[in-house]
Design a protein around this motif. Structure first.
Motif, PDB file in Angstrom:
ATOM      1  N   ARG A 147       0.759  -1.297  -0.016  1.00 35.27           N
ATOM      2  CA  ARG A 147       0.088   0.093   0.085  1.00 35.27           C
ATOM      3  C   ARG A 147       0.897   1.450   0.053  1.00 35.27           C
ATOM      4  NH1 ARG A 147      -3.313  -2.934   3.711  1.00 35.27           N
ATOM      5  NH2 ARG A 147      -2.251  -1.784   5.722  1.00 35.27           N
ATOM      6  N   ALA A 148       1.917   1.360   0.891  1.00 30.49           N
ATOM      7  CA  ALA A 148       2.936   2.440   0.902  1.00 30.49           C
ATOM      8  C   ALA A 148       3.207   2.691  -0.514  1.00 30.49           C
ATOM      9  CB  ALA A 148       3.937   2.276   2.032  1.00 30.49           C
ATOM     10  N   ALA A 164      -8.029  -3.461  -3.232  1.00 27.35           N
ATOM     11  CA  ALA A 164      -8.555  -4.787  -2.968  1.00 27.35           C
ATOM     12  C   ALA A 164      -7.568  -5.896  -3.423  1.00 27.35           C
ATOM     13  CB  ALA A 164     -10.132  -4.901  -3.787  1.00 27.35           C
ATOM     14  N   LEU A 165      -6.853  -5.567  -4.893  1.00 25.68           N
ATOM     15  CA  LEU A 165      -5.910  -6.357  -5.309  1.00 25.68           C
ATOM     16  C   LEU A 165      -4.707  -6.522  -4.429  1.00 25.68           C
ATOM     17  CD1 LEU A 165      -6.408  -5.546  -8.874  1.00 25.68           C
ATOM     18  CD2 LEU A 165      -7.259  -7.696  -7.819  1.00 25.68           C
ATOM     19  N   LEU A 166      -4.132  -5.281  -3.652  1.00 25.67           N
ATOM     20  CA  LEU A 166      -3.161  -5.374  -3.066  1.00 25.67           C
ATOM     21  C   LEU A 166      -3.127  -6.039  -1.723  1.00 25.67           C
ATOM     22  CD1 LEU A 166      -2.179  -1.401  -3.091  1.00 25.67           C
ATOM     23  CD2 LEU A 166      -1.216  -3.200  -4.487  1.00 25.67           C
ATOM     24  N   GLN A 167      -4.301  -5.929  -1.228  1.00 27.37           N
ATOM     25  CA  GLN A 167      -4.758  -6.555   0.196  1.00 27.37           C
ATOM     26  C   GLN A 167      -5.099  -8.040   0.000  1.00 27.37           C
ATOM     27  OE1 GLN A 167      -4.739  -5.069   3.239  1.00 27.37           O
ATOM     28  NE2 GLN A 167      -4.951  -7.020   4.356  1.00 27.37           N
ATOM     29  N   GLU A 168      -6.159  -8.422  -1.080  1.00 23.81           N
ATOM     30  CA  GLU A 168      -6.462  -9.782  -0.936  1.00 23.81           C
ATOM     31  C   GLU A 168      -5.764 -10.574  -1.978  1.00 23.81           C
ATOM     32  OE1 GLU A 168     -10.924  -9.407  -2.079  1.00 23.81           O
ATOM     33  OE2 GLU A 168     -11.039  -7.608  -0.706  1.00 23.81           O
ATOM     34  N   PHE A 224      -0.504   3.690  -8.599  1.00 26.91           N
ATOM     35  CA  PHE A 224      -1.460   4.838  -9.116  1.00 26.91           C
ATOM     36  C   PHE A 224      -0.851   6.280  -9.374  1.00 26.91           C
ATOM     37  CE2 PHE A 224      -3.903   8.590  -8.304  1.00 26.91           C
ATOM     38  CZ  PHE A 224      -5.135   8.330  -8.582  1.00 26.91           C
ATOM     39  N   TYR A 225      -1.162   6.573 -10.579  1.00 29.82           N
ATOM     40  CA  TYR A 225      -0.665   7.900 -10.948  1.00 29.82           C
ATOM     41  C   TYR A 225      -1.721   8.507 -11.813  1.00 29.82           C
ATOM     42  CZ  TYR A 225       4.569   7.711 -10.746  1.00 29.82           C
ATOM     43  OH  TYR A 225       5.886   7.741 -10.128  1.00 29.82           O
ATOM     44  N   ASP A 226      -1.781   9.876 -11.352  1.00 27.15           N
ATOM     45  CA  ASP A 226      -2.634  10.775 -12.411  1.00 27.15           C
ATOM     46  C   ASP A 226      -1.732  11.039 -13.676  1.00 27.15           C
ATOM     47  OD1 ASP A 226      -2.654  13.814 -13.132  1.00 27.15           O
ATOM     48  OD2 ASP A 226      -4.702  13.385 -12.165  1.00 27.15           O
ATOM     49  N   THR A 227      -2.303  10.851 -14.749  1.00 24.13           N
ATOM     50  CA  THR A 227      -1.898  11.076 -15.836  1.00 24.13           C
ATOM     51  C   THR A 227      -0.629  12.088 -15.976  1.00 24.13           C
ATOM     52  OG1 THR A 227      -3.373   9.884 -16.991  1.00 24.13           O
ATOM     53  CG2 THR A 227      -1.804  11.065 -18.363  1.00 24.13           C
TER      54      THR A 227
END
Length: 290
Positions: A37-38, A103-107, A114-117
């Motif tokens: 997550r970090a 959810a994909l990171l955790q589960e 994540f990036y803003d374009t």
């Protein structure tokens, strides 16, 4: 504080059918999820976003998008086809994309980013400054190799040849490697692409074609969460949604750099059957040719 089960080793002893075995301790799994997550670069504003907090208030487009998002998480990693969430500002596109990523990171134990374009392009461009120690390769490697990439607000960037080639390089690399990618955009997916507020006008034929193969396109409509009053709820969102529909939908988005965009659309004049040139990353500045 050292874990009492594994004594800080990350492994714990369990008994199964009378046999003693070792397995990963829960503390190790939690620490691993925290690190993922970090590393994901999810902005602080969106770190709380999950499926339970995504309000649909009887809105079919939002209910359909939420169902597709949950299904994607359940199928992962069997399916590598992502989602492209389109709709006016404030309907929850970024919320839903981040909820999928979290959810994909955790589960699922996926590695995601994540990036803003516009921010991604800014970070890449900053590496050309000789005083910046981070290299372009350092920025692009996690973007291209992450199990899951969220590229937020595609089409909002100011058009240029460098922008076109950089984004096409990223999309083409992830397309070729079948890596899951999630996109959001405020622009309408009009196949004619004749107006400046269409996605095709913003990104061009080649990228749009790749994106349709990479992703399921979903149109979201609804009230603007950003206009929600303090302590507002579903009834307020319904009122905002009705207000937006009464006004004829979301306001048109401003056109930028129309000349480069029109040049991109001329790619559509390529003779039928002619293949678009493939982009390769030579290790130099993204989008440059050597």
């Amino acid at each position: 504080m050292v874990c009492a089960l594994c004594n800080g080793t990350g492994w714990k002893t369990v008994e199964h059918d009378g046999e003693r075995r070792v397995t990963r301790c829960d503390c190790w799994r939690q620490a691993s999820a925290t690190r993922r997550r970090a590393d994901s670069r999810i902005p602080r504003r969106y770190q709380h976003c999950d499926f339970s907090g995504f309000l649909t208030y009887g809105n079919e487009s939002l209910e359909r998008a939420l169902a597709s998002a949950r299904s994607l998480v359940q199928r992962y990693p069997v399916s590598d086809r992502g989602l492209f969430l389109l709709g006016p500002p404030g309907v929850g596109k970024t919320h839903l994309a981040v909820a999928i990523l979290r959810a994909l990171l955790q589960e699922k134990g996926a590695r995601g980013i994540f990036y803003d374009t516009r921010d991604l392009l800014r970070v890449i461009r900053s590496t050309y400054d000789p005083l910046v120690r981070e290299t372009e390769r350092d920025v692009l490697r996690p973007v291209m190799t992450a199990d899951v990439l969220v590229l937020d607000d595609l089409g909002a960037e100011k058009a240029s040849e460098w922008v076109d080639e950089t984004l096409n390089l990223i999309v083409n690399t992830r397309y070729s490697e079948k890596r899951l990618t999630l996109f959001t955009s405020n622009y309408v997916d009009d196949p004619e692409g004749v107006t400046p507020d269409s996605l095709l006008f913003r990104i061009g034929f080649r990228m749009r074609s790749r994106l349709h193969e990479m992703c399921e396109f979903l149109d979201l409509d609804g009230g603007d969460y950003r206009e929600l009053p303090a302590n507002g709820g579903e009834q307020d969102l319904i009122a905002l949604w009705r207000k937006r529909k009464k006004q004829g939908g979301a306001p048109s988005l401003p056109a930028k750099a129309s000349a480069p965009m029109r040049a991109r659309l001329r790619e559509g004049e390529r003779p039928a059957g002619a293949a678009a040139p493939e982009l390769k990353w030579p290790g130099g500045r993204a989008g440059t040719r050597r």
